[in-house]
Design a protein around this motif. Structure first.
Motif, mmCIF file in Angstrom:
data_model
loop_
_atom_site.group_PDB
_atom_site.id
_atom_site.type_symbol
_atom_site.label_atom_id
_atom_site.label_comp_id
_atom_site.label_asym_id
_atom_site.label_seq_id
_atom_site.Cartn_x
_atom_site.Cartn_y
_atom_site.Cartn_z
ATOM 1 N N GLU A 86 34.882 19.239 14.114
ATOM 2 C CA GLU A 86 35.076 20.551 13.606
ATOM 3 C C GLU A 86 35.902 20.430 12.458
ATOM 4 O OE1 GLU A 86 38.483 20.135 16.696
ATOM 5 O OE2 GLU A 86 36.423 19.443 16.424
ATOM 6 N N GLY A 111 34.414 28.803 12.036
ATOM 7 C CA GLY A 111 33.094 28.823 11.766
ATOM 8 C C GLY A 111 33.146 28.186 10.403
ATOM 9 N N PHE A 282 28.341 32.401 15.196
ATOM 10 C CA PHE A 282 29.082 31.096 15.907
ATOM 11 C C PHE A 282 29.547 31.153 17.477
ATOM 12 C CE2 PHE A 282 32.746 28.327 16.749
ATOM 13 C CZ PHE A 282 32.400 27.211 15.971
ATOM 14 N N GLY A 299 27.634 27.815 18.069
ATOM 15 C CA GLY A 299 28.855 27.013 17.181
ATOM 16 C C GLY A 299 29.056 25.699 17.882
#
Length: 440
Positions: A86, A111, A282, A299
């Motif tokens: 991420e 996000g 997301f 997401g």
């Protein structure tokens, strides 16, 4: 055929034999990378340096703030460590600040995801959005656009439709878009703003139209911001104050933004882009995604399934570089527009040279105003298709790509200004003069 009575820079037979060697019969359908390899081979065979306008690669020095931050990160040992899928926390938080400061939109750090260039971001998005609704299996391009995105869809075996937006600006855009969306098969709309290759820039009312239709037809908008802030008619360089980078995100929550580091930060070589997915999208739950990918949250599918399967994370050290540049811009210590205005100056002067020697600017108007000066412009010459014009210009040491490859309905070429420094403008003019003389 080339008139051999007139002087050329490159022997036409060398151009012809190079095209045959590359199995290229029509330059009008050649990809950007194919044109690159053709020009590389001709340069190697002749020793002649081209005026290279085929590839959209920055030529300005990288932002030193990013370079120093990346060096420091490498010294701290990040090269030996995998980055989290991420993204590192500082990257995510500064990316979130950046879109607030220069777009006036709120995207949670969760996000804001690092990708190996914006192209990886679009690839993952295409895979994800095309599986949300079983009946919506087609992606719509508002063209002209970046040709490689359509190659991605070919590789993924995803359907797409497209239309040239030039005749559908302003109030005409709504009916044209709705004619596609009403079919019920469009899962996403894709466009770039400023536009590659034409450099048109959508007005606020057009973005509002796109956003409203995305809401009405439950369609996701993928906004490609490869040339963030580079519509030099409007200076967006002061953080947290208008004017802001225009975006559809003010009119819909069904958006995903692709923010490139290549042009605005001249940081192309490290292949680090930012994918910003709206908070609503997301966190959205789709049963079809759970069936296909084992996860229902959009997401989580993008990060934990698609990006994970593509690269298992983006460049660790480059995330610190981009984070530092985002932070400096948001803090008012780095002017993101000032650094790249040189491209606009080059475009204005190069367009003047081409027009002087009989070329026309194909996409010349942005609704009711002349097209802005930026990273690209478009050219044509009477009596030539894009492929024919490109082949002839190769004989004069000038390269570009054909507009047909971008989804354009027009015959002509896309020219990128980045690799033609002003010191080479006299060479460009001499070659254009020879080209014009060969036709009279």
């Amino acid at each position: 055929m080339m008139d051999t009575e007139h002087k050329t820079i490159i022997d036409p037979e060398i151009v012809k034999s190079t095209l045959e060697h590359k199995n290229i019969s029509d330059l009008g359908h050649s990809t950007i990378r194919e044109v690159v390899t053709i020009v590389n081979e001709i340069e190697e065979r002749t020793g002649e340096k081209f005026i290279r306008m085929e590839m959209g690669v920055p030529s300005l020095p990288p932002c030193p703030i990013g370079v120093e931050a990346e060096i420091e990160a490498l010294k701290n040992g990040v090269a030996s460590k995998y980055s989290m899928l991420e993204g590192v926390p500082t990257f995510k938080s500064e990316a979130s600040r950046f879109v607030k400061a220069f777009m006036n939109i709120d995207v949670d750090p969760a996000g804001c995801i690092p990708t190996n260039g914006s192209m990886q971001g679009s690839y993952a998005l295409f895979m994800g959005v095309s599986k949300i609704w079983p009946q919506k299996d087609t992606i719509l391009f508002i063209d002209p656009g970046f040709p490689v995105q359509k190659i991605q869809l070919e590789v993924l075996d995803i359907k797409h439709e497209t239309f040239d937006v030039f005749h559908y600006r302003g109030e005409k855009l709504k009916d044209k878009l709705e004619s596609y969306l009403a079919k019920g098969n469009i899962c996403a709309i894709v466009y770039s703003n400023p536009n590659n290759p034409t450099w048109i820039c959508f007005h606020e009312d057009e973005l509002e139209t796109i956003g409203n239709l995305a809401n009405q037809y439950d369609t996701i908008v993928i906004e490609d911001l490869a040339y963030f802030g580079m519509d030099f008619r409007t200076d967006i360089s002061i953080p947290y104050k208008p004017p802001y980078q225009p975006t559809v995100a003010r009119y819909t929550d069904n958006f995903a933004l692709l923010i490139s580091s290549s042009k605005v930060f001249s940081y192309a070589g490290q292949r680090l882009g930012t994918l910003c997915i709206s908070n609503k999208l997301f966190n959205s739950y789709f049963e079809s995604l759970k069936i296909r990918f084992g996860k229902a949250n959009f997401g989580r599918v993008i990060v934990g399934r698609l990006l994970y399967s593509l690269s298992a994370g983006a460049s660790h050290s480059a995330q610190y570089a981009i984070a530092a540049m985002y932070k400096a811009a948001c803090d008012g210590k780095f002017n993101i527009v000032k650094e790249v205005k040189e491209y606009g100056i080059r475009a204005r002067l190069m367009k003047e040279l081409f027009v002087k020697y009989g070329f026309s600017i194909i996409y010349d108007m942005d609704i009711d105003t002349p097209i802005a000066d930026g990273f690209y412009f478009t050219i044509g010459y009477p009596g030539f298709t894009g492929g024919e014009l490109l082949e002839r210009l190769l004989c004069y040491g000038i390269s570009a790509i054909a507009l047909k490859n971008t989804g354009s309905e027009k015959e002509g070429l896309r020219a990128c200004v980045s690799h033609t420094e002003q010191s080479r403008f006299p060479i460009l003019e001499e070659r254009l003069k020879l080209f014009a003389q060969s036709l009279h």
